[in-house]
Scaffold this motif. Structure first.
Motif, PDB file in Angstrom:
ATOM      1  N   SER A  73       0.818  -1.212   0.000  1.00  0.00           N
ATOM      2  CA  SER A  73       0.000   0.000   0.000  1.00  0.00           C
ATOM      3  C   SER A  73       0.855   1.267   0.000  1.00  0.00           C
ATOM      4  N   ARG A  74       2.171   1.112   0.198  1.00  0.00           N
ATOM      5  CA  ARG A  74       3.059   2.271   0.201  1.00  0.00           C
ATOM      6  C   ARG A  74       4.480   1.816  -0.079  1.00  0.00           C
ATOM      7  N   ARG A  75       5.337   2.794  -0.381  1.00  0.00           N
ATOM      8  CA  ARG A  75       6.761   2.499  -0.550  1.00  0.00           C
ATOM      9  C   ARG A  75       7.417   2.676   0.806  1.00  0.00           C
ATOM     10  N   GLY A  76       7.677   1.576   1.452  1.00  0.00           N
ATOM     11  CA  GLY A  76       8.253   1.614   2.781  1.00  0.00           C
ATOM     12  C   GLY A  76       9.725   1.273   2.755  1.00  0.00           C
ATOM     13  N   PRO A  77      10.271   0.905   3.902  1.00  0.00           N
ATOM     14  CA  PRO A  77      11.679   0.514   3.966  1.00  0.00           C
ATOM     15  C   PRO A  77      11.932  -0.783   3.209  1.00  0.00           C
ATOM     16  N   ALA A  78      13.192  -1.095   2.986  1.00  0.00           N
ATOM     17  CA  ALA A  78      13.555  -2.279   2.202  1.00  0.00           C
ATOM     18  C   ALA A  78      13.021  -3.558   2.817  1.00  0.00           C
ATOM     19  N   SER A  79      12.992  -3.633   4.139  1.00  0.00           N
ATOM     20  CA  SER A  79      12.477  -4.842   4.788  1.00  0.00           C
ATOM     21  C   SER A  79      10.995  -5.035   4.478  1.00  0.00           C
ATOM     22  N   GLU A  80      10.257  -3.951   4.363  1.00  0.00           N
ATOM     23  CA  GLU A  80       8.838  -4.030   4.002  1.00  0.00           C
ATOM     24  C   GLU A  80       8.674  -4.378   2.525  1.00  0.00           C
ATOM     25  N   ALA A  81       9.580  -3.893   1.685  1.00  0.00           N
ATOM     26  CA  ALA A  81       9.502  -4.167   0.252  1.00  0.00           C
ATOM     27  C   ALA A  81       9.793  -5.634  -0.054  1.00  0.00           C
ATOM     28  N   GLN A  82      10.673  -6.265   0.716  1.00  0.00           N
ATOM     29  CA  GLN A  82      11.033  -7.663   0.467  1.00  0.00           C
ATOM     30  C   GLN A  82       9.886  -8.615   0.762  1.00  0.00           C
ATOM     31  N   VAL A  83       8.896  -8.170   1.513  1.00  0.00           N
ATOM     32  CA  VAL A  83       7.736  -8.997   1.819  1.00  0.00           C
ATOM     33  C   VAL A  83       6.794  -9.073   0.619  1.00  0.00           C
ATOM     34  N   LEU A  84       6.916  -8.128  -0.307  1.00  0.00           N
ATOM     35  CA  LEU A  84       6.004  -8.051  -1.442  1.00  0.00           C
ATOM     36  C   LEU A  84       6.264  -9.109  -2.510  1.00  0.00           C
ATOM     37  N   TYR A  85       7.445  -9.697  -2.534  1.00  0.00           N
ATOM     38  CA  TYR A  85       7.786 -10.610  -3.616  1.00  0.00           C
ATOM     39  C   TYR A  85       8.590 -11.801  -3.114  1.00  0.00           C
ATOM     40  N   GLU A  86       8.630 -12.821  -3.981  1.00  0.00           N
ATOM     41  CA  GLU A  86       9.510 -13.970  -3.787  1.00  0.00           C
ATOM     42  C   GLU A  86      10.471 -13.965  -4.964  1.00  0.00           C
ATOM     43  N   ASP A  87      11.745 -13.970  -4.687  1.00  0.00           N
ATOM     44  CA  ASP A  87      12.759 -13.902  -5.740  1.00  0.00           C
ATOM     45  C   ASP A  87      12.975 -15.290  -6.329  1.00  0.00           C
ATOM     46  N   LEU A  88      12.665 -15.452  -7.617  1.00  0.00           N
ATOM     47  CA  LEU A  88      12.831 -16.729  -8.310  1.00  0.00           C
ATOM     48  C   LEU A  88      14.029 -16.720  -9.250  1.00  0.00           C
ATOM     49  N   SER A  89      14.853 -15.694  -9.177  1.00  0.00           N
ATOM     50  CA  SER A  89      15.998 -15.555 -10.074  1.00  0.00           C
ATOM     51  C   SER A  89      16.996 -16.673  -9.843  1.00  0.00           C
ATOM     52  N   PRO A  90      17.616 -17.162 -10.915  1.00  0.00           N
ATOM     53  CA  PRO A  90      18.658 -18.179 -10.741  1.00  0.00           C
ATOM     54  C   PRO A  90      19.875 -17.561 -10.063  1.00  0.00           C
ATOM     55  N   ALA A  91      20.571 -18.371  -9.305  1.00  0.00           N
ATOM     56  CA  ALA A  91      21.776 -17.899  -8.624  1.00  0.00           C
ATOM     57  C   ALA A  91      22.837 -17.553  -9.658  1.00  0.00           C
ATOM     58  N   PRO A  92      23.595 -16.479  -9.435  1.00  0.00           N
ATOM     59  CA  PRO A  92      24.637 -16.124 -10.393  1.00  0.00           C
ATOM     60  C   PRO A  92      25.719 -17.194 -10.430  1.00  0.00           C
ATOM     61  N   SER A  93      26.235 -17.441 -11.627  1.00  0.00           N
ATOM     62  CA  SER A  93      27.271 -18.458 -11.760  1.00  0.00           C
ATOM     63  C   SER A  93      28.581 -17.944 -11.179  1.00  0.00           C
ATOM     64  N   LYS A  94      29.321 -18.868 -10.575  1.00  0.00           N
ATOM     65  CA  LYS A  94      30.603 -18.498  -9.980  1.00  0.00           C
ATOM     66  C   LYS A  94      31.692 -18.639 -11.035  1.00  0.00           C
ATOM     67  N   GLN A  95      32.400 -17.546 -11.257  1.00  0.00           N
ATOM     68  CA  GLN A  95      33.483 -17.547 -12.226  1.00  0.00           C
ATOM     69  C   GLN A  95      34.787 -17.305 -11.484  1.00  0.00           C
ATOM     70  N   THR A  96      35.831 -17.815 -12.067  1.00  0.00           N
ATOM     71  CA  THR A  96      37.136 -17.559 -11.473  1.00  0.00           C
ATOM     72  C   THR A  96      37.558 -16.125 -11.798  1.00  0.00           C
ATOM     73  N   ALA A  97      38.508 -15.637 -11.068  1.00  0.00           N
ATOM     74  CA  ALA A  97      38.990 -14.277 -11.285  1.00  0.00           C
ATOM     75  C   ALA A  97      39.578 -14.126 -12.681  1.00  0.00           C
ATOM     76  N   GLU A  98      40.201 -15.191 -13.168  1.00  0.00           N
ATOM     77  CA  GLU A  98      40.801 -15.149 -14.510  1.00  0.00           C
ATOM     78  C   GLU A  98      39.729 -15.022 -15.585  1.00  0.00           C
ATOM     79  N   GLU A  99      38.624 -15.761 -15.445  1.00  0.00           N
ATOM     80  CA  GLU A  99      37.537 -15.681 -16.428  1.00  0.00           C
ATOM     81  C   GLU A  99      36.911 -14.303 -16.430  1.00  0.00           C
ATOM     82  N   LYS A 100      36.739 -13.704 -15.247  1.00  0.00           N
ATOM     83  CA  LYS A 100      36.187 -12.361 -15.165  1.00  0.00           C
ATOM     84  C   LYS A 100      37.104 -11.353 -15.825  1.00  0.00           C
TER      85      LYS A 100
END
Length: 128
Positions: A73-100
């Motif tokens: 119902s409003r734009r509140g603090p980040a803790s309140e915003a995190q209740v609005l959604y469930e994050d379904l994003s895939p985890a970022p792949s781990k790359q070595t420092a050399e690949e980066k």
């Protein structure tokens, strides 16, 4: 209004969930084609979202997938915003420092040692 028929504009929800800093930035994100609602591209900021909808947001280097849990119902603090959604994003792949390093600078400049080796090959001094 009953809980099952509750709806909210997509730009407001993105702003409430802190996906965008301002509501106008959220509207611009939607109208520029970077948001999908249940796999359908959304081009109008007035499109409505409801609970259990899936939003796919394309950002600069990542694709973020959210399932709407609450409308808010409003734009509140980040803790309140995190209740609005469930994050379904895939985890970022781990790359070595050399690949980066290779990805960030694919055409790196040769070192002094590399340049000397190149000159030896060009001039035919392979024995040294």
């Amino acid at each position: 209004m009953s809980e099952t028929s509750a709806k909210l504009r997509i730009d407001k929800w993105l702003w409430y969930a802190r996906v965008a800093k301002t509501r106008s930035m959220a509207a611009k994100l939607v109208t520029s084609g970077h948001v999908r609602l249940n796999k359908e591209k959304v081009t109008a900021a007035s499109q409505t979202v409801k609970i259990d909808d899936v939003l796919t947001v394309t950002r600069a280097n990542a694709v973020i997938i959210y399932r709407v849990v609450q409308l808010g119902s409003r734009r509140g603090p980040a803790s309140e915003a995190q209740v609005l959604y469930e994050d379904l994003s895939p985890a970022p792949s781990k790359q070595t420092a050399e690949e980066k390093a290779q990805q960030s600078d694919p055409g790196h400049r040769p070192s002094k040692r590399d340049r000397r080796e190149i000159l030896r090959v060009k001039r035919g001094y392979l024995d040294e």
